[in-house]
Write an enzyme that holds these catalytic residues in place. Structure first.
Site, PDB file in Angstrom:
ATOM      1  N   TYR A   1      39.266  34.381  81.888  1.00 30.15           N
ATOM      2  CA  TYR A   1      39.030  34.780  80.502  1.00 30.15           C
ATOM      3  C   TYR A   1      38.041  33.823  79.841  1.00 30.15           C
ATOM      4  O   TYR A   1      38.058  32.620  80.108  1.00 30.15           O
ATOM      5  CB  TYR A   1      40.342  34.779  79.705  1.00 30.15           C
ATOM      6  CG  TYR A   1      41.225  35.966  80.030  1.00 30.15           C
ATOM      7  CD1 TYR A   1      40.979  37.204  79.446  1.00 30.15           C
ATOM      8  CD2 TYR A   1      42.282  35.865  80.922  1.00 30.15           C
ATOM      9  CE1 TYR A   1      41.769  38.308  79.744  1.00 30.15           C
ATOM     10  CE2 TYR A   1      43.081  36.966  81.234  1.00 30.15           C
ATOM     11  CZ  TYR A   1      42.807  38.181  80.635  1.00 30.15           C
ATOM     12  OH  TYR A   1      43.581  39.279  80.927  1.00 30.15           O
TER      13      TYR A   1
ATOM     14  N   GLN B   1      41.456  44.561  77.926  1.00 31.86           N
ATOM     15  CA  GLN B   1      42.130  45.739  78.417  1.00 31.86           C
ATOM     16  C   GLN B   1      41.572  46.951  77.665  1.00 31.86           C
ATOM     17  O   GLN B   1      41.013  46.790  76.587  1.00 31.86           O
ATOM     18  CB  GLN B   1      43.620  45.622  78.201  1.00 31.86           C
ATOM     19  CG  GLN B   1      44.240  44.390  78.839  1.00 31.86           C
ATOM     20  CD  GLN B   1      45.779  44.435  78.854  1.00 31.86           C
ATOM     21  OE1 GLN B   1      46.412  45.401  78.458  1.00 31.86           O
ATOM     22  NE2 GLN B   1      46.365  43.320  79.319  1.00 31.86           N
TER      23      GLN B   1
ATOM     24  N   GLU C   1      47.966  47.401  80.279  1.00 32.56           N
ATOM     25  CA  GLU C   1      49.281  46.789  80.474  1.00 32.56           C
ATOM     26  C   GLU C   1      50.251  47.287  79.409  1.00 32.56           C
ATOM     27  O   GLU C   1      49.837  47.714  78.321  1.00 32.56           O
ATOM     28  CB  GLU C   1      49.112  45.260  80.369  1.00 32.56           C
ATOM     29  CG  GLU C   1      50.387  44.476  80.538  1.00 32.56           C
ATOM     30  CD  GLU C   1      50.148  42.973  80.723  1.00 32.56           C
ATOM     31  OE1 GLU C   1      49.025  42.501  80.476  1.00 32.56           O
ATOM     32  OE2 GLU C   1      51.120  42.291  81.107  1.00 32.56           O
TER      33      GLU C   1
ATOM     34  N   ASN D   1      51.422  39.629  90.319  1.00 33.86           N
ATOM     35  CA  ASN D   1      50.340  39.282  89.391  1.00 33.86           C
ATOM     36  C   ASN D   1      50.491  37.832  88.940  1.00 33.86           C
ATOM     37  O   ASN D   1      51.601  37.404  88.588  1.00 33.86           O
ATOM     38  CB  ASN D   1      50.419  40.177  88.138  1.00 33.86           C
ATOM     39  CG  ASN D   1      49.520  39.660  87.011  1.00 33.86           C
ATOM     40  OD1 ASN D   1      48.309  39.818  87.065  1.00 33.86           O
ATOM     41  ND2 ASN D   1      50.111  39.022  86.006  1.00 33.86           N
ATOM     42  N   GLU D   2      49.435  37.097  88.961  1.00 37.11           N
ATOM     43  CA  GLU D   2      49.440  35.704  88.478  1.00 37.11           C
ATOM     44  C   GLU D   2      50.733  34.993  88.898  1.00 37.11           C
ATOM     45  O   GLU D   2      51.431  34.407  88.069  1.00 37.11           O
ATOM     46  CB  GLU D   2      49.241  35.635  86.955  1.00 37.11           C
ATOM     47  CG  GLU D   2      47.866  36.085  86.521  1.00 37.11           C
ATOM     48  CD  GLU D   2      47.480  35.722  85.088  1.00 37.11           C
ATOM     49  OE1 GLU D   2      48.314  35.169  84.352  1.00 37.11           O
ATOM     50  OE2 GLU D   2      46.312  35.993  84.723  1.00 37.11           O
TER      51      GLU D   2
ATOM     52  N   GLU E   1      41.165  40.569  86.020  1.00 38.00           N
ATOM     53  CA  GLU E   1      41.270  40.407  84.562  1.00 38.00           C
ATOM     54  C   GLU E   1      40.109  39.541  84.117  1.00 38.00           C
ATOM     55  O   GLU E   1      39.951  38.414  84.600  1.00 38.00           O
ATOM     56  CB  GLU E   1      42.600  39.746  84.163  1.00 38.00           C
ATOM     57  CG  GLU E   1      43.801  40.630  84.413  1.00 38.00           C
ATOM     58  CD  GLU E   1      45.116  40.020  83.934  1.00 38.00           C
ATOM     59  OE1 GLU E   1      45.113  39.212  82.986  1.00 38.00           O
ATOM     60  OE2 GLU E   1      46.158  40.374  84.526  1.00 38.00           O
TER      61      GLU E   1
END
Ligand code: AHR
Length: 531
Positions: A260, A384, A46, A193-194, A335
Site C-alpha cells: 500500500y 478495493q 472484501e 491471506n496475510e 492488494e
C-alpha cells in the site's frame, strides 16, 4: 529467461513544435517478448465497510436497477472496464470467514460479527452463490481466498469440492440442494491471506508447512485445475519470499505480494524505506493523511512511496528467479493502492476514502510498472472496488460516482492481453525543494490487430514535458489520444460534481515524419493509440 530489456539512454533534443527541450523516448516492437496478462487489471472486494453490504449488495427496497440484491449500475460500470478477475472475501476477513455460514436459505444463515472490520453484524446474505452470481454478471473470473488462519483443512477442502466437483459427493449434493446444479469451475484459489499478520501471525516457515498441508487437500476436480496462490510478502520483506519459494516452490501458482502507498514520510528520507509499505500496523491507523486535503510536499512523498513498488517487484523477482528461473510462478500483487485517512465523520473501521487526481496518477504509474514487469507480474488486484480504500466507485444511497482511478482503468484496458513493447527513455526530474523523482513513466503494448498503445504519466504537477518518441518496427500513420487531468492534484469527483476529473480527448500528440511528438501536460495520464 532474461530480464525485460529496458535500455536507458540519456538524450535531450531541441524541437520546435512544443517549445523548449524534448525528451527522447523509444518504443521497440522488435524487442517484444512477453504478454501483459489482463489479470494485472484485477480487483478486490472484501467484506469491509460498504464494499459488499451497501455497496454491491443493497437493501431490497433501494431504488436502483438490481438483480436479486446486486446493483446493476455498479455491474455495468465495471463491465465497461472489463474487469478480468475479482478477489473475495478478503483480505483479513478471509481468515475469519466460514463459508458454510453463507450458503443455504438466507433466513436460516447465522449472523456473525465482522471482527476484522468494525465489529459490525453481518447476516451472511452475501455468500458463495451470491459472489459467483456477481462474477457471472460481471463476466469476470473469481479469485476466492480460503481460510487458513481460523479454518480447518477439511473446511477448505470441502469448499473446493462444493465449488468445482460435478460427480456424486456430499458437497455436490449440498450445492444442488442450494439451487446450483453445475459446478462453477473456480480456478484462482488463495491459501490464506496475510498470514504473516491478520491471517495468524505466522512465520514463513510455519506458513509454508501449513500451505503444503492445506493445498494437498484442495483438489483438482475434472475440468478445473486450481491455480493456488500463497500468501506473499508484506512490501519489501524479501526474507518471506526466500522461505516460501524454498519451502513451497512450484506447489503454488502465484505468490501474493501486498503493498500500500501511504501519504506519509519526510521530504528528506530519514531511513531506507521510510514512509512506504505497510509494516506491522493496526489496520485502522489514523494519521495517514487526508485523501483530498494535502500539500505538494505530501504529494511528493506519496508519489515517492508509490514508485517504490518498482524496486520492490525487482527485489522479489530476484529472489524468485533463484528458485524459478523460468518464471513459472507468478508474482501476484493481490492488494495495492493508496491508503489515506477515512473521510471525516465516517466509521474508521470502514476505510471509506475519497479519490483524487493524485490517486489516478498513482494508478497510472503503478499499472505502467506492472506492464513493464509482466514477465513476472501476471496478476494484481487494486484495493478495493467500491467504497473502500482506492475505490473505483463510490456510492451514497442510490447515487453512484466514478472516481479518477476508475478512468485510468478505462484508459488502460487497451493493454489487456497485448504484447508488451519495451519503452526506453531517461525521465526528466520532478524537483521539490532539492528532492527529485522521475517525472515521466510509461508502458506500451501492441494488440492482436497490430495497433500500438502507449500510456504515459507525468507526475510533475507544475510542468508540461515534451517527448519525442521513436517507434521501432511499428507501422503507423495516425495517432489519437485520451487524457486525464485537472487543475489541481487534489481535485476529485463528488456526488454533486461527478465530472470534475474525467477522460477527455487529447490533442497534444502529433506525427512529424516518423517521430511522435507528445506534449505531456503536468499531472496527467495520457493514452495514445497508433494505427
Ligand atoms: O484491504 C484492506 C486490508 O489490508 C486487507 O483486509 C488486508 O489484507 C490488508 O492488510
Amino acid at each position: 529467461m532474461k530480464k525485460i530489456l529496458v535500455t536507458v539512454f540519456l538524450s535531450a533534443l531541441t524541437l520546435g513544435s512544443y517549445g523548449q527541450q524534448s525528451v527522447a523516448m523509444a518504443v521497440d516492437a522488435g524487442a517484444s517478448r512477453y504478454t501483459i496478462s489482463r489479470h494485472i487489471y484485477g480487483h478486490f472486494s472484501e467484506h469491509l465497510g460498504r464494499c459488499i453490504y451497501d455497496g454491491y449488495w443493497v437493501d431490497p427496497k433501494m431504488q436502483v436497477p438490481k438483480q436479486d440484491r446486486i446493483r446493476l449500475d455498479i455491474v455495468d460500470a465495471l463491465k465497461r472496464i472489463k474487469i478480468p478477475n475479482l478477489r473475495w472475501p478478503g483480505g483479513c476477513f478471509a481468515d475469519y470467514y466460514h463459508w458454510m455460514d453463507g450458503i443455504g436459505p438466507r433466513e436460516k444463515r447465522p449472523t456473525i460479527i465482522n471482527t476484522a472490520w468494525g465489529n459490525v453484524t453481518e447476516d451472511n446474505s452475501f455468500g458463495t452463490h451470491e459472489f459467483l452470481m456477481l462474477c457471472e454478471l460481471l463476466g469476470t473470473e473469481p479469485f476466492i481466498v480460503g481460510n487458513m488462519g481460523s479454518g480447518t483443512v477439511k473446511e477448505m477442502s470441502d469448499w473446493v469440492e462444493y465449488l468445482n466437483f460435478d460427480g456424486v459427493s456430499p458437497m455436490t449434493k449440498l450445492r444442488k440442494e442450494n439451487g446450483r446444479d453445475k459446478p462453477w469451475g473456480v480456478t484462482y484459489f488463495g491459501i490464506g491471506n496475510e498470514n504473516w499478520g491478520c491471517g495468524g501471525n505466522m512465520t514463513p516457515e510455519f506458513y509454508s508447512m501449513n500451505f503444503r498441508q492445506y493445498s494437498t487437500f484442495t483438489r483438482n476436480y475434472p475440468g478445473t485445475t486450481l491455480r493456488k496462490i500463497a500468501t506473499g510478502p508484506n512490501g519489501a520483506n524479501y526474507a518471506w519470499t526466500e522461505v516460501v519459494m524454498r519451502d513451497i516452490g512450484n506447489r503454488m501458482w502465484g505468490l501474493d505480494l501486498h503493498y500500500y502507498t501511504r501519504p506519509r514520510g519526510t521530504l528528506i528520507p530519514q531511513t531506507q524505506g521510510q514512509g512506504g509499505g505497510q509494516g506491522q500496523r493496526p489496520p485502522q491507523m489514523p494519521g495517514q493523511g487526508s485523501a483530498t486535503n494535502f500539500t505538494e510536499e505530501t504529494y511528493f512523498i506519496t508519489m515517492r512511496n508509490a514508485l517504490r513498488i518498482d524496486e520492490i517487484i525487482k527485489g522479489h523477482d530476484e529472489v524468485m528467479t533463484k528458485y524459478d528461473p523460468q518464471k513459472r510462478i507468478a508474482l501476484v500483487v493481490g492488494e495495492w493502492g493508496i491508503w489515506t485517512d477515512v473521510e471525516p465523520g465516517t466509521n474508521p473501521g470502514f476505510l471509506y476514502q475519497q479519490n483524487s487526481l493524485r490517486d489516478a496518477l498513482i494508478a497510472g504509474t503503478t499499472l505502467n510498472i506492472f506492464n513493464n514487469h509482466c514477465d513476472r507480474v501476471k496478476m494484481a488486484q487494486l484495493a478495493q472496488t467500491v467504497n473502500v480504500l482506492q475505490a473505483l466507485i463510490l456510492t451514497e444511497g442510490p447515487k453512484m460516482i466514478l472516481t479518477p482511478t476508475y478512468h485510468v482503468f478505462d484508459m488502460y484496458k487497451v493493454h489487456h492481453d497485448a504484447k508488451m513493447l519495451p519503452v526506453s527513455f531517461t525521465s526528466p526530474d520532478y524537483v521539490l525543494q532539492g528532492q527529485t523523482l522521475p517525472a515521466i513513466n510509461a508502458s506500451a503494448s501492441q494488440d492482436s490487430t497490430g495497433v500500438v498503445h502507449l500510456t504515459i504519466v507525468n507526475i510533475d504537477p507544475n510542468n508540461t514535458i515534451n517527448l519525442s518518441v521513436t517507434l521501432n518496427q511499428v507501422k503507423w500513420s495516425s495517432v489519437t489520444g485520451q487524457v486525464l487531468t485537472s487543475d489541481r492534484i487534489q481535485d476529485h469527483n463528488t456526488f454533486d460534481k461527478p465530472n470534475t476529473v474525467v477522460v477527455k480527448k487529447f490533442d497534444g500528440a502529433k506525427r512529424q515524419g516518423n517521430i511522435l511528438n507528445v506534449a505531456m501536460p503536468s499531472k496527467s495520464v495520457v493514452m495514445l493509440e497508433l494505427k
